[in-house]
Design an enzyme around this catalytic site. Structure first.
Site, short mmCIF file in Angstrom:
data_model
loop_
_atom_site.label_atom_id
_atom_site.label_comp_id
_atom_site.label_asym_id
_atom_site.label_seq_id
_atom_site.Cartn_x
_atom_site.Cartn_y
_atom_site.Cartn_z
N GLU A 28 0.81 -1.22 0.00
CA GLU A 28 0.00 0.00 0.00
C GLU A 28 0.84 1.26 0.00
O GLU A 28 0.47 2.26 -0.60
CB GLU A 28 -0.94 0.00 1.22
CG GLU A 28 -1.93 1.13 1.21
CD GLU A 28 -3.13 0.86 2.11
OE1 GLU A 28 -3.68 1.84 2.65
OE2 GLU A 28 -3.52 -0.31 2.27
N LYS A 29 2.00 1.21 0.69
CA LYS A 29 2.86 2.38 0.81
C LYS A 29 4.32 1.95 0.71
O LYS A 29 4.65 0.79 0.98
CB LYS A 29 2.62 3.09 2.14
CG LYS A 29 1.23 3.65 2.32
CD LYS A 29 1.07 4.28 3.69
CE LYS A 29 -0.34 4.82 3.88
NZ LYS A 29 -0.54 5.40 5.23
N ASP A 81 -2.91 -2.93 3.21
CA ASP A 81 -3.54 -3.05 4.53
C ASP A 81 -4.67 -4.07 4.49
O ASP A 81 -5.42 -4.16 3.51
CB ASP A 81 -4.08 -1.70 4.99
CG ASP A 81 -2.97 -0.78 5.50
OD1 ASP A 81 -1.83 -1.24 5.64
OD2 ASP A 81 -3.26 0.42 5.75
N ASP A 108 -7.80 -4.71 5.06
CA ASP A 108 -9.16 -4.24 5.27
C ASP A 108 -9.80 -3.98 3.91
O ASP A 108 -9.19 -4.23 2.87
CB ASP A 108 -9.20 -2.99 6.14
CG ASP A 108 -8.36 -1.84 5.59
OD1 ASP A 108 -8.03 -1.86 4.39
OD2 ASP A 108 -8.02 -0.92 6.37
N TYR A 147 -1.52 -2.69 13.82
CA TYR A 147 -2.36 -1.96 12.85
C TYR A 147 -3.36 -1.06 13.57
O TYR A 147 -4.11 -1.52 14.43
CB TYR A 147 -3.09 -2.98 11.97
CG TYR A 147 -3.97 -2.37 10.91
CD1 TYR A 147 -3.41 -1.78 9.79
CD2 TYR A 147 -5.35 -2.39 11.04
CE1 TYR A 147 -4.21 -1.21 8.81
CE2 TYR A 147 -6.17 -1.83 10.06
CZ TYR A 147 -5.59 -1.25 8.95
OH TYR A 147 -6.38 -0.69 7.98
N ARG A 193 -6.00 1.05 12.34
CA ARG A 193 -7.35 1.37 11.87
C ARG A 193 -8.31 0.21 12.18
O ARG A 193 -8.94 -0.36 11.29
CB ARG A 193 -7.33 1.67 10.38
CG ARG A 193 -6.49 2.90 10.04
CD ARG A 193 -6.26 3.01 8.54
NE ARG A 193 -5.38 4.11 8.21
CZ ARG A 193 -5.76 5.27 7.67
NH1 ARG A 193 -7.02 5.49 7.42
NH2 ARG A 193 -4.88 6.21 7.39
#
Length: 678
Positions: free
Chosen positions: A8-9, A102, A104, A319, A321
């Site tokens: 993701e990053k 991530d 999710d 994590y 979130r």
């Protein structure tokens, strides 16, 4: 190259590449012998704007609504074109892709939308990570999931994005145009979660403004006893008490205080119970944001940024979130490692770690309550606390203390209630005596419960004397204004405001409106768009916000609507509902709402708000006036143009009383302004 890891990053990519041994730097990637790690920068693609679906949508017009794409389009963000090209080239060489974004719904969508845009058809597997320390990464690498197991999360993400687009683009244009006819300047944005959240603040502000304080009086007395003195309060009889048991008669209260002073009293009853308080659960993001707001006045986005830095940059916590405050029992085997890492990271916490009992198992360890992620806790890897910012250290300290609290005994205290009779008057005293400090030793004094008096030993029939009594005048208080922390709490627990049992249950199961990952951003959006302003630490709704909430139909601002959406999206994520069916329902709903706005505009009801009044009526025809700008400055023109050509001068943002000759001459400006609307 055989296997491509899509993160993701960049920071996440570097952490995974280090464990895989992919250390050779490439263009937008890290390479090893058999593995290549590349990354996105969050969403590389975005939903196409309405004007990409046809020239008719380039100009804002009620007649062009609703905008209902038959074939949905996404565009690569301008800032992401270079990296998107890198990923597309790497996908062309890959024999397998591992999604490592991530874990999710949004993380799944970030990866899958890139794979779809690049038309990748090869095999896919999923890396499901809850922390970015080496131990957690290795554990996840050994348990890769098949790609089809998490694919429904992508469909749910698409459903959320497309439905949000339908509502946002259509209703924002519709109500902005309607609002402009009523004289409101600027864009009136409407959103599935944003609008019900705004309504919470508007309703609270109006409750505060409409609140009429009511006086009441307390009689507080100091009582003497051979074993020591203590404080009692008079219990008002029903004849002078309100529904809350407060005395509403000042004269009665003063008469009671006068006759109590010096009176002899007797203990009628003494009841003591041992109260055992379990430690608070570890933190989910929403609770972390609430606590940080309450303790230090930190904003929701600031807390999220700190938690994200602790996870990505410092590898200090898991994590962030997450909406789950529970922990899987499998992690009980890692408790000793976590505690050792805490001491190595900060020896100053050693005494608190020593006081913890790793054999204790709190209610936090519950596999049945685990969702996609567990609670935010420290990792098994040591970190550099001295490298953290002041805000990051505060957040980290709170996270680690809430984790350690799971290994401390319950906090125990004796709560005592004493009833005393002095003639015709009944008095009550309460006391609290701590028996076991337990987990509360982890938290500073200012974070603890308010201290109550410690009562002396008392027994039934004991005699005592009222030394003095006084009347304390008080007033009822309105509900408090929202802070960012309490607004997030209200979003999480919005089910309390819903009466329908089925919808209430849905909202509880879906943790309210918004998600842990989006609530901070929603508040930031409302602030940025001028719907909310900050007054010190409080959030206050603006006139524009109130006008919008008044104009919107109930379903758009009702949290129950969001509950239905989230239930449907959850069904899609679980494979129980079809994406197409969900979007068809949203399309029909938006179409009905847009038709209502169009009907209101045609009937001249653009200025109608909740009370059914036109905001600024035209003196010629009664339709609403709208504030416009010409080369000579602002003026007000009738929304019924061209049938009605009435204009009025602008007077400090409001229509002036007499038509202005200069502005009567500017009907061409009036017409041109209408044609330019966007």
């Amino acid at each position: 190259m055989s296997r491509l890891w899509l993160c993701e990053k960049p920071s996440q990519g570097r952490d995974i590449a280090r464990v895989l041994g992919a250390t050779r730097k490439g263009d937008g990637c890290l390479q090893g012998q058999t593995d290549t790690v590349t990354w996105c920068f969050g969403h590389l693609l975005e939903m196409a704007s309405p004007d990409q679906y046809g020239d008719a949508y380039k100009r804002w017009s009620l007649d062009a609504l609703p905008i209902l794409p038959e074939q949905w389009r996404q565009e690569v963000k301008a800032s992401a074109r270079k990296q998107f090209k890198v990923i597309r080239q790497l996908l062309g060489q890959a024999t397998e892709v591992v999604i490592a974004t991530d874990a999710d719904r949004e993380g799944e969508m970030i990866a899958r939308e890139v794979l779809d845009a690049c038309r990748y058809q090869g095999p896919v597997r999923r890396l499901w990570l809850s922390a970015l320390d080496e131990t957690s990464i290795r554990k996840a690498l050994a348990n890769l999931l098949p790609g089809d197991k998490t694919y429904p999360l992508y469909l749910a993400g698409l459903g959320r994005a497309r439905a949000d687009w339908l509502v946002g683009m259509n209703l924002t244009r519709a109500y902005t145009l309607l609002g402009r006819q009523a004289g409101h300047e600027g864009v009136l944005s409407v959103g599935r979660v944003q609008t019900p959240t705004l309504r919470l603040v508007v309703d609270r502000d109006r409750d505060i403004e409409a609140f009429v304080p009511k006086p009441f009086w307390e009689v507080v007395a100091q009582v003497g006893h051979p074993n020591g003195g203590f404080v009692v309060r008079w219990v008002p009889p029903e004849t002078v008490a309100d529904a809350e048991g407060r005395c509403v008669s000042e004269s009665t209260a003063r008469q009671v205080a006068q006759r109590l002073s010096g009176a002899v009293a007797a203990v009628v009853s003494v009841e003591t119970e041992r109260v055992r308080e379990a430690a608070p659960l570890p933190l989910d993001l929403g609770t972390l944001q609430q606590e940080a707001s309450r303790r230090w006045g930190m904003g929701a986005q600031e807390v999220l940024d700190c938690a994200q830095a602790l996870y990505e940059k410092h590898k200090a916590t898991t994590y962030p979130r997450t909406d789950c405050p529970y922990l899987p029992t499998s992690q009980l085997s890692e408790v000793a490692q976590v505690m050792a890492a805490l001491v190595r990271s900060d020896p100053g916490i050693g005494n608190l770690v020593q006081g913890a009992d790793p054999t204790l198992q709190s209610k936090a360890w519950n596999d049945t309550r685990i969702t996609a992620h567990h609670a935010i806790i420290p990792t098994t890897a040591p970190c550099r606390v001295d490298a953290m910012s002041d805000s990051e250290r505060l957040i980290y300290d709170l996270i680690r203390r809430r984790y350690l609290a799971q290994f401390y005994p319950r906090h125990e205290f004796d709560r005592t209630e004493v009833l005393i009779q002095a003639g015709e008057d009944q008095l009550k005293a309460t006391g609290r005596q701590v028996a076991v400090v337990g987990w509360r030793c982890l938290f500073r004094k200012e974070d603890r419960e308010p201290e109550e008096q410690v009562l002396p030993p008392l027994a039934r029939h004991d005699q005592c004397r009222v030394i003095q009594a006084e009347v304390v005048a008080k007033k009822t208080t309105p509900p408090p204004r929202f802070t960012e922390g309490t607004l997030i709490a209200a979003m999480k627990h919005v089910a309390r405001l819903v009466e329908d049992p089925r919808l209430k249950k849905m909202l509880k199961e879906n943790s309210g409106i918004g998600t842990e990952a989006t609530r901070a951003g929603i508040i930031e959006t409302l602030l940025a768009r001028g719907f909310l302003v900050k007054q010190k630490k409080h959030l206050v709704s603006t006139d524009t916000a109130r006008a919008l909430i008044d104009a919107l139909p109930a379903p758009v601002k009702d949290p129950a609507t969001t509950a239905l959406w989230e239930q449907a999206l959850d069904d899609i994520a679980q494979g129980r509902q079809d994406l197409g069916g969900f979007l068809n329902q949203q399309t029909q709903w938006v179409n009905v709402l847009v038709q209502r706005v169009q009907s209101a505009a045609r009937s001249g009801g653009a200025g109608v708000i909740a009370q059914g009044q036109v905001a600024n009526p035209c003196p010629a025809c009664g339709k609403s006036l709208r504030r416009r700008k010409s080369k000579d400055g602002f003026f007000w023109g009738c929304s019924g143009y061209p049938e009605c050509r009435q204009t009025l001068p602008d007077s400090r943002g409001k229509p002036g009383k007499k038509p202005s000759g200069a502005h009567r001459r500017n009907t061409s400006d009036h017409r041109q302004g209408a044609d330019r609307e966007r």
